[in-house]
Design an enzyme around this catalytic site. Structure first.
Site, PDB file in Angstrom:
ATOM      1  CB  SER A   1      -0.870   0.011   1.262  1.00  0.00           C
ATOM      2  OG  SER A   1      -1.500   1.278   1.407  1.00  0.00           O
TER       3      SER A   1
ATOM      4  CE1 TYR B   1      -3.890  -2.682   4.962  1.00  0.00           C
ATOM      5  CE2 TYR B   1      -3.458  -0.344   4.578  1.00  0.00           C
ATOM      6  CZ  TYR B   1      -3.733  -1.612   4.097  1.00  0.00           C
ATOM      7  OH  TYR B   1      -3.849  -1.813   2.734  1.00  0.00           O
TER       8      TYR B   1
HETATM    9  P1  NAP Z   1     -10.936  -7.047   0.423  1.00  0.00           P
HETATM   10  O1  NAP Z   1     -11.983  -6.862  -0.632  1.00  0.00           O
HETATM   11  O2  NAP Z   1     -11.325  -6.966   1.852  1.00  0.00           O
HETATM   12  O3  NAP Z   1     -10.203  -8.436   0.126  1.00  0.00           O
HETATM   13  C1  NAP Z   1      -9.267  -8.966   1.008  1.00  0.00           C
HETATM   14  C2  NAP Z   1      -9.086 -10.424   0.683  1.00  0.00           C
HETATM   15  O4  NAP Z   1      -8.117 -10.959   1.606  1.00  0.00           O
HETATM   16  C3  NAP Z   1     -10.383 -11.227   0.885  1.00  0.00           C
HETATM   17  O5  NAP Z   1     -10.453 -12.249  -0.097  1.00  0.00           O
HETATM   18  C4  NAP Z   1     -10.177 -11.823   2.257  1.00  0.00           C
HETATM   19  O6  NAP Z   1     -10.859 -13.041   2.463  1.00  0.00           O
HETATM   20  C5  NAP Z   1      -8.692 -12.112   2.191  1.00  0.00           C
HETATM   21  N1  NAP Z   1      -8.132 -12.421   3.508  1.00  0.00           N
HETATM   22  C6  NAP Z   1      -8.144 -11.679   4.636  1.00  0.00           C
HETATM   23  N2  NAP Z   1      -7.558 -12.350   5.640  1.00  0.00           N
HETATM   24  C7  NAP Z   1      -7.176 -13.546   5.126  1.00  0.00           C
HETATM   25  C8  NAP Z   1      -6.528 -14.682   5.648  1.00  0.00           C
HETATM   26  N3  NAP Z   1      -6.137 -14.750   6.939  1.00  0.00           N
HETATM   27  N4  NAP Z   1      -6.274 -15.718   4.821  1.00  0.00           N
HETATM   28  C9  NAP Z   1      -6.646 -15.695   3.531  1.00  0.00           C
HETATM   29  N5  NAP Z   1      -7.297 -14.664   2.977  1.00  0.00           N
HETATM   30  C10 NAP Z   1      -7.553 -13.601   3.774  1.00  0.00           C
HETATM   31  O7  NAP Z   1      -9.785  -5.970   0.265  1.00  0.00           O
HETATM   32  P2  NAP Z   1      -8.872  -5.527  -0.988  1.00  0.00           P
HETATM   33  O8  NAP Z   1      -8.908  -4.053  -1.000  1.00  0.00           O
HETATM   34  O9  NAP Z   1      -9.217  -6.263  -2.196  1.00  0.00           O
HETATM   35  O10 NAP Z   1      -7.437  -5.960  -0.431  1.00  0.00           O
HETATM   36  C11 NAP Z   1      -6.520  -6.721  -1.189  1.00  0.00           C
HETATM   37  C12 NAP Z   1      -5.103  -6.241  -0.869  1.00  0.00           C
HETATM   38  O11 NAP Z   1      -4.944  -4.910  -1.354  1.00  0.00           O
HETATM   39  C13 NAP Z   1      -4.798  -6.192   0.628  1.00  0.00           C
HETATM   40  O12 NAP Z   1      -3.483  -6.662   0.883  1.00  0.00           O
HETATM   41  C14 NAP Z   1      -4.880  -4.711   0.937  1.00  0.00           C
HETATM   42  O13 NAP Z   1      -4.100  -4.336   2.052  1.00  0.00           O
HETATM   43  C15 NAP Z   1      -4.369  -4.110  -0.353  1.00  0.00           C
HETATM   44  N6  NAP Z   1      -4.725  -2.704  -0.564  1.00  0.00           N
HETATM   45  C16 NAP Z   1      -6.005  -2.346  -0.815  1.00  0.00           C
HETATM   46  C17 NAP Z   1      -6.303  -0.998  -1.015  1.00  0.00           C
HETATM   47  C18 NAP Z   1      -7.703  -0.528  -1.303  1.00  0.00           C
HETATM   48  O14 NAP Z   1      -7.916   0.690  -1.411  1.00  0.00           O
HETATM   49  N7  NAP Z   1      -8.689  -1.393  -1.426  1.00  0.00           N
HETATM   50  C19 NAP Z   1      -5.301  -0.020  -0.965  1.00  0.00           C
HETATM   51  C20 NAP Z   1      -3.998  -0.431  -0.693  1.00  0.00           C
HETATM   52  C21 NAP Z   1      -3.722  -1.764  -0.515  1.00  0.00           C
HETATM   53  P3  NAP Z   1     -12.358 -13.099   3.092  1.00  0.00           P
HETATM   54  O15 NAP Z   1     -13.277 -12.875   1.928  1.00  0.00           O
HETATM   55  O16 NAP Z   1     -12.416 -14.480   3.645  1.00  0.00           O
HETATM   56  O17 NAP Z   1     -12.439 -12.033   4.131  1.00  0.00           O
END
Ligand code: NAP
Length: 235
Positions: free
Chosen positions: A133, A156
């Protein structure tokens, strides 16, 4: 593209699902990581192509070992699974919040990467992409770029700073032909937290940046922190 098999963790929704979709659309075999078998299967069915569900909870060593035993050959690992937890500021976030976030965002990446290294070592062009991030950039946090965040989301953001360091050390340790990079995906409309859900952009745009790093040519960068649009991010 010479690569043929990819694993994306946390790929049942959000950015991870879009990464899985784009890799499958490019003709790769995609192992769609999900900690819930039925949600994983639903996402894999929606994506189509050669997409196979792999049950992995990145905080659970037994599921990681079981998943790794099912994958003999792997070219691409995308460590995408992540959580933001309560997002409390430094001083209010307790060690419990730090531990919970680090278990998934930091230790989970180490555990999954190490478990799949034997499969990756067999690839002629192994690629590891860690979804970090921009909020983990110390340079941006120390400067004016993230003034509005101040000391918020301390667990985070520091977990992503640690992930950046780990990315660099894996790149140095693994060397050629590995490429190991961290991606800043930009703010995306997902379930990660309220800010992302309210004002994020298209997750598919971030996924395209991840796919670019997952399919880097032999003369591509390694040990770098790169934004979704391909520009470098300061550590
Ligand atoms: P999201 O929609 O909440 O998806 C997160 C995914 O990670 C879900 O599939 C969740 O599974 C899974 N997860 C969480 N804990 C886990 C575990 N212990 N074992 C296996 N899977 C697990 O969020 P996202 O935004 O797509 O996030 C994806 C990545 O992008 C993350 O690393 C996040 O930090 C990064 N990121 C996102 C943003 C943003 O603006 N969205 C910005 C910067 C970085 P469940 O469905 O089971 O909960």
């Amino acid at each position: 593209m010479g690569n043929s098999a990819a694993l994306v963790t946390g790929a049942d929704k959000g950015i991870g699902k879009e990464i899985a979709r784009q890799l499958a659309d490019a003709g790769l075999t995609v192992y769609l990581g999900s900690r819930d078998a039925s949600r994983g299967k639903a996402a894999a069915g929606e994506i189509g192509g050669d997409t196979r569900t792999l049950v992995i909870d990145v905080t659970d060593a037994a599921t990681i070992a079981e998943a790794a035993s099912q994958v003999a050959a792997l070219d691409i690992l995308v460590n995408n699974a992540g959580i933001s937890a309560e997002g409390r500021p430094a001083g209010e976030a307790g060690v419990d919040e730090f531990r919970r976030v680090y278990e998934t965002n930091v230790f989970g990446v180490v555990a999954v990467t190490n478990a799949f290294l034997p499969a990756l070592r067999g690839s002629p062009a192994p690629r590891i992409v860690n979804i970090s991030s921009g909020t983990g950039s110390l340079s941006w946090s120390a400067g004016s770029a993230y003034r509005s965040y101040a000391g918020n989301m301390a667990a985070y953001r520091s977990s992503k700073t640690a992930l950046n360091a780990i990315t660099l050390f894996y790149a140095k340790a693994l060397g050629d032909p590995f490429k190991v990079n961290a991606l800043a995906p930009g703010l995306r409309k997902t379930d990660l937290n309220a800010i992302a859900a309210a004002s994020g952009g298209d997750p598919a745009e971030a996924a395209a940046g991840a796919v670019r790093l997952a399919t880097l040519p032999g003369n591509g960068p390694t040990g770098e922190f790169i934004s979704w649009d391909g520009t470098p991010v300061p550590w």
